[in-house]
Design a protein around this motif. Sequence first.
Motif, PDB file in Angstrom:
ATOM      1  N   THR A 150      -3.893   4.043   7.680  1.00  0.00           N
ATOM      2  CA  THR A 150      -4.620   3.756   6.726  1.00  0.00           C
ATOM      3  C   THR A 150      -4.104   2.823   5.652  1.00  0.00           C
ATOM      4  O   THR A 150      -4.745   1.923   5.149  1.00  0.00           O
ATOM      5  CB  THR A 150      -5.084   5.156   5.797  1.00  0.00           C
ATOM      6  N   SER A 165       0.881  -1.250  -0.007  1.00  0.00           N
ATOM      7  CA  SER A 165       0.102  -0.101   0.201  1.00  0.00           C
ATOM      8  C   SER A 165       0.809   1.357   0.056  1.00  0.00           C
ATOM      9  O   SER A 165       1.855   1.265   0.619  1.00  0.00           O
ATOM     10  CB  SER A 165      -0.750   0.051   1.221  1.00  0.00           C
ATOM     11  N   ASP A 207      -5.523  -0.797   4.628  1.00  0.00           N
ATOM     12  CA  ASP A 207      -5.663  -1.360   3.334  1.00  0.00           C
ATOM     13  C   ASP A 207      -4.943  -2.742   3.094  1.00  0.00           C
ATOM     14  O   ASP A 207      -5.508  -3.628   2.604  1.00  0.00           O
ATOM     15  CB  ASP A 207      -4.983  -0.417   2.545  1.00  0.00           C
ATOM     16  N   ASN A 246      -7.032  -5.394   4.501  1.00  0.00           N
ATOM     17  CA  ASN A 246      -8.278  -5.627   3.770  1.00  0.00           C
ATOM     18  C   ASN A 246      -7.840  -6.448   2.471  1.00  0.00           C
ATOM     19  O   ASN A 246      -8.700  -7.451   2.116  1.00  0.00           O
ATOM     20  CB  ASN A 246      -8.909  -4.184   3.190  1.00  0.00           C
ATOM     21  N   GLN A 247      -6.789  -6.041   1.881  1.00  0.00           N
ATOM     22  CA  GLN A 247      -6.303  -7.017   0.797  1.00  0.00           C
ATOM     23  C   GLN A 247      -5.960  -8.520   1.155  1.00  0.00           C
ATOM     24  O   GLN A 247      -6.233  -9.447   0.351  1.00  0.00           O
ATOM     25  CB  GLN A 247      -4.863  -6.526   0.290  1.00  0.00           C
ATOM     26  N   LYS A 287     -14.154   5.167   8.596  1.00  0.00           N
ATOM     27  CA  LYS A 287     -13.945   3.571   8.097  1.00  0.00           C
ATOM     28  C   LYS A 287     -14.569   2.526   9.016  1.00  0.00           C
ATOM     29  O   LYS A 287     -14.502   1.454   8.822  1.00  0.00           O
ATOM     30  CB  LYS A 287     -12.652   3.352   7.746  1.00  0.00           C
TER      31      LYS A 287
END
Length: 189
Positions: A134, A94, A138, A141-142, A168
Amino acid sequence: MQLLKDRILKDGQVIGDQVLKVDSFINHQMDAQLMYEMGREFKRRFHSEKITKILTIEASGIAIACLAALHFQVPVIYAKKHQSVNLDKDTYQSSVYSFTKNTSYDVRVARKFLCKEDRVLIIDDFLANGNAATGLVDIVNQAGAEVVGVGIAIEKGFQPGRKVLEDKDIKVESLAIVESMNESKIKFK
Ligand code: G4P
């Protein structure tokens, strides 16, 4: 957390009205006993959550995350800021924008260390604009894993990091929230 607030008042140094220097106990010289107590406090605040991994980012998050992991009894992963022969090719990646350095950098975690069953607590030393956190969100989440929350040692409450994360739907727990500061005074929330 009163212990941390007291230490910030005793040894923290405010540069201008934006930067809190804590290099005598967190960012350069480190007080491991204090960090151990910080880890205990993170555990108290997230005790009802089943957490399988702690994720942080190099460099200053690592020590805090490791001492927290002693309380959670789970592995710690730190996102790497540099490509190296020691890092697998197969990574989640990210891009993180750093306000302090006015540049973006990639953070990477080897895919083999995160899976979709993981419930991840993200830990870092500072929350300012929320960009580092953040980037870590990310990456989780990936992997298809779940972010259980973000645990922060020192939050600068006058910067937007908390809002960015809470927008979020992420739970944020900070051990000390600085509401305002200048060279003669630090005010906590
Ligand atoms: P953000 O991640 O919340 O968006 O923060 P920002 O880009 O503004 O900050 C970049 C770096 O500066 C981060 O460390 C962050 O922890 C640190 N930082 C931000 N505000 C302060 C502050 O008031 N005092 C101190 N001591 N650090 C602050 P980094 O570049 O990733 O460095 P490191 O983890 O290798 O130390």
